[in-house]
Design a protein around this motif. Sequence first.
Motif, PDB file in Angstrom:
ATOM      1  N   SER A 135       0.725  -1.018   0.045  1.00  0.00           N
ATOM      2  CA  SER A 135      -0.011   0.043   0.010  1.00  0.00           C
ATOM      3  C   SER A 135       0.908   1.122   0.087  1.00  0.00           C
ATOM      4  N   ASP A 136       1.181   1.572  -1.173  1.00  0.00           N
ATOM      5  CA  ASP A 136       2.183   2.764  -1.359  1.00  0.00           C
ATOM      6  C   ASP A 136       1.592   4.032  -0.829  1.00  0.00           C
ATOM      7  N   GLY A 137       2.173   4.664   0.106  1.00  0.00           N
ATOM      8  CA  GLY A 137       1.518   6.048   0.560  1.00  0.00           C
ATOM      9  C   GLY A 137       0.562   6.109   1.367  1.00  0.00           C
ATOM     10  N   VAL A 138       0.338   4.871   2.046  1.00  0.00           N
ATOM     11  CA  VAL A 138      -0.853   4.474   3.041  1.00  0.00           C
ATOM     12  C   VAL A 138      -0.248   3.988   4.584  1.00  0.00           C
ATOM     13  N   LEU A 139      -0.441   4.832   5.388  1.00  0.00           N
ATOM     14  CA  LEU A 139       0.208   4.623   6.886  1.00  0.00           C
ATOM     15  C   LEU A 139      -0.592   3.176   7.431  1.00  0.00           C
TER      16      LEU A 139
ATOM     17  N   LEU B 171      -1.771   9.806  22.354  1.00  0.00           N
ATOM     18  CA  LEU B 171      -2.384  11.069  23.074  1.00  0.00           C
ATOM     19  C   LEU B 171      -1.383  11.718  23.759  1.00  0.00           C
ATOM     20  N   ARG B 172      -0.549  11.189  24.826  1.00  0.00           N
ATOM     21  CA  ARG B 172       0.265  11.871  25.760  1.00  0.00           C
ATOM     22  C   ARG B 172       1.259  12.670  24.906  1.00  0.00           C
ATOM     23  N   MET B 173       2.016  11.891  24.149  1.00  0.00           N
ATOM     24  CA  MET B 173       3.042  12.557  23.297  1.00  0.00           C
ATOM     25  C   MET B 173       2.354  13.653  22.834  1.00  0.00           C
ATOM     26  N   GLN B 174       1.216  13.508  22.165  1.00  0.00           N
ATOM     27  CA  GLN B 174       0.712  14.723  21.257  1.00  0.00           C
ATOM     28  C   GLN B 174       0.771  15.900  22.185  1.00  0.00           C
ATOM     29  N   GLN B 175       0.181  15.773  23.273  1.00  0.00           N
ATOM     30  CA  GLN B 175       0.291  16.723  24.342  1.00  0.00           C
ATOM     31  C   GLN B 175       1.579  17.358  24.994  1.00  0.00           C
ATOM     32  N   THR B 176       2.414  16.327  25.173  1.00  0.00           N
ATOM     33  CA  THR B 176       3.694  16.740  25.680  1.00  0.00           C
ATOM     34  C   THR B 176       4.739  17.367  24.643  1.00  0.00           C
ATOM     35  N   TYR B 177       4.523  16.807  23.471  1.00  0.00           N
ATOM     36  CA  TYR B 177       5.337  17.571  22.561  1.00  0.00           C
ATOM     37  C   TYR B 177       4.539  17.856  21.395  1.00  0.00           C
ATOM     38  N   PRO B 178       3.552  19.073  21.303  1.00  0.00           N
ATOM     39  CA  PRO B 178       2.915  19.492  20.279  1.00  0.00           C
ATOM     40  C   PRO B 178       3.991  19.829  18.875  1.00  0.00           C
ATOM     41  N   GLY B 179       3.380  19.325  17.853  1.00  0.00           N
ATOM     42  CA  GLY B 179       4.097  19.640  16.589  1.00  0.00           C
ATOM     43  C   GLY B 179       5.457  18.744  16.338  1.00  0.00           C
ATOM     44  N   LEU B 180       5.770  17.924  17.329  1.00  0.00           N
ATOM     45  CA  LEU B 180       6.721  16.994  16.798  1.00  0.00           C
ATOM     46  C   LEU B 180       6.241  15.905  16.036  1.00  0.00           C
ATOM     47  N   ASP B 181       7.274  15.700  14.935  1.00  0.00           N
ATOM     48  CA  ASP B 181       6.928  14.388  13.925  1.00  0.00           C
ATOM     49  C   ASP B 181       6.770  13.183  14.797  1.00  0.00           C
ATOM     50  N   PRO B 182       5.732  12.446  14.634  1.00  0.00           N
ATOM     51  CA  PRO B 182       5.230  11.241  15.165  1.00  0.00           C
ATOM     52  C   PRO B 182       6.331  10.347  14.999  1.00  0.00           C
ATOM     53  N   ALA B 183       7.270  10.146  13.807  1.00  0.00           N
ATOM     54  CA  ALA B 183       8.003   9.102  13.687  1.00  0.00           C
ATOM     55  C   ALA B 183       9.451   9.461  14.658  1.00  0.00           C
ATOM     56  N   ARG B 184       9.420  10.651  15.499  1.00  0.00           N
ATOM     57  CA  ARG B 184      10.421  10.808  16.333  1.00  0.00           C
ATOM     58  C   ARG B 184      10.012  10.547  17.743  1.00  0.00           C
ATOM     59  N   TYR B 185       8.906   9.994  17.959  1.00  0.00           N
ATOM     60  CA  TYR B 185       8.485   9.957  19.246  1.00  0.00           C
ATOM     61  C   TYR B 185       9.561   9.030  20.188  1.00  0.00           C
ATOM     62  N   ALA B 186       9.846   8.049  19.471  1.00  0.00           N
ATOM     63  CA  ALA B 186      10.633   6.825  20.360  1.00  0.00           C
ATOM     64  C   ALA B 186      12.013   7.574  20.550  1.00  0.00           C
TER      65      ALA B 186
ATOM     66  N   PRO C 121       3.317   6.600  11.766  1.00  0.00           N
ATOM     67  CA  PRO C 121       4.790   6.345  11.971  1.00  0.00           C
ATOM     68  C   PRO C 121       5.309   6.290  13.536  1.00  0.00           C
ATOM     69  N   GLU C 122       4.105   6.132  14.468  1.00  0.00           N
ATOM     70  CA  GLU C 122       4.763   6.392  15.935  1.00  0.00           C
ATOM     71  C   GLU C 122       5.478   4.936  16.147  1.00  0.00           C
ATOM     72  N   MET C 123       4.990   3.948  15.582  1.00  0.00           N
ATOM     73  CA  MET C 123       5.396   2.585  15.462  1.00  0.00           C
ATOM     74  C   MET C 123       6.114   2.270  14.270  1.00  0.00           C
ATOM     75  N   ASP C 124       7.493   1.904  14.325  1.00  0.00           N
ATOM     76  CA  ASP C 124       8.144   1.563  13.180  1.00  0.00           C
ATOM     77  C   ASP C 124       7.824   0.216  12.435  1.00  0.00           C
ATOM     78  N   TRP C 125       6.932   0.234  11.331  1.00  0.00           N
ATOM     79  CA  TRP C 125       6.596  -0.819  11.043  1.00  0.00           C
ATOM     80  C   TRP C 125       7.840  -1.822  10.209  1.00  0.00           C
ATOM     81  N   ALA C 126       8.758  -0.927   9.895  1.00  0.00           N
ATOM     82  CA  ALA C 126      10.100  -1.552   9.067  1.00  0.00           C
ATOM     83  C   ALA C 126      10.667  -2.699  10.085  1.00  0.00           C
ATOM     84  N   ALA C 127      10.510  -2.583  11.634  1.00  0.00           N
ATOM     85  CA  ALA C 127      11.233  -3.456  12.588  1.00  0.00           C
ATOM     86  C   ALA C 127      10.465  -4.709  12.553  1.00  0.00           C
ATOM     87  N   PHE C 128       9.302  -4.907  12.006  1.00  0.00           N
ATOM     88  CA  PHE C 128       8.452  -6.360  12.046  1.00  0.00           C
ATOM     89  C   PHE C 128       7.779  -6.614  10.821  1.00  0.00           C
ATOM     90  N   ALA C 129       7.623  -5.870   9.790  1.00  0.00           N
ATOM     91  CA  ALA C 129       6.812  -6.048   8.686  1.00  0.00           C
ATOM     92  C   ALA C 129       7.697  -6.058   7.367  1.00  0.00           C
TER      93      ALA C 129
END
Length: 252
Positions: free
Chosen positions: A90-94, A170-185, A99-107
Amino acid sequence: MPKRPLAAARRRDWYFLPLKLRSTGDGPKLLQALAYVRKHWPWFDRLQGHRHFVLHTGDSGRGEVQAAVRAATANMTLAAAMGCLPVVVSDGVLQPFEPEMDWAAFALRVAHPDVPGMHQVLGAVDAAAYAGLQAAVRCAAEHLLYSSISGAVAGESGRWDAFETILEVLRMQQTYPGLDPARYADTDERFRTFINCGARSMREYGEAVRQAAAVEYGGAAALVEKVRDAAPQGGGAGEGGWDAVDKALDEA
């Protein structure tokens, strides 16, 4: 449906049914469509459903679809919980929690242009890489299941389930508004520990679960490992292929 020459019918190997599974009333329509296509297009099931595509756009999960319909369609989440690697086309479909969870690690991902050579893409994954992905998928599957609400599927506690994952996002969104979700970890240690199911990585968690199962279940778990190691990565038979699996079972 118009009659088609036999040769032309055999060349048609992808089927898209323009239906949705949005509400409980849509399920019977899917079963009616399947019955019609199977009656008028005898080659529909020649690949055992491996190339059938139906949209599922429900909000509440498969619980809103009748049992007969659920039995007719595969569920990637349950398959992942049993150790099967997701293959994403599925090109271009999350995917869920991406990206909060890195799918490349298990898929495994297959780009649309590479679909005709999918067997080569999958066959190129060596045994070591496959083992790492399969270990990691155990942790990932726990994030995709609502175990704390509907109960465990594969013995998981529910500590890392989909409901808890939503709260963490949701906690991450409130704690780090504007942060790229791929960088949460990378940014937040608590989130990194959570997304790795309490371990340093998803793979480490899965390997620990596998080792614990070997201790608890003894010979049964050892047999699973023996058969898994003997199974061919490329799908071929013969030496090093499924004959090796049969031999492993005979020696058990």
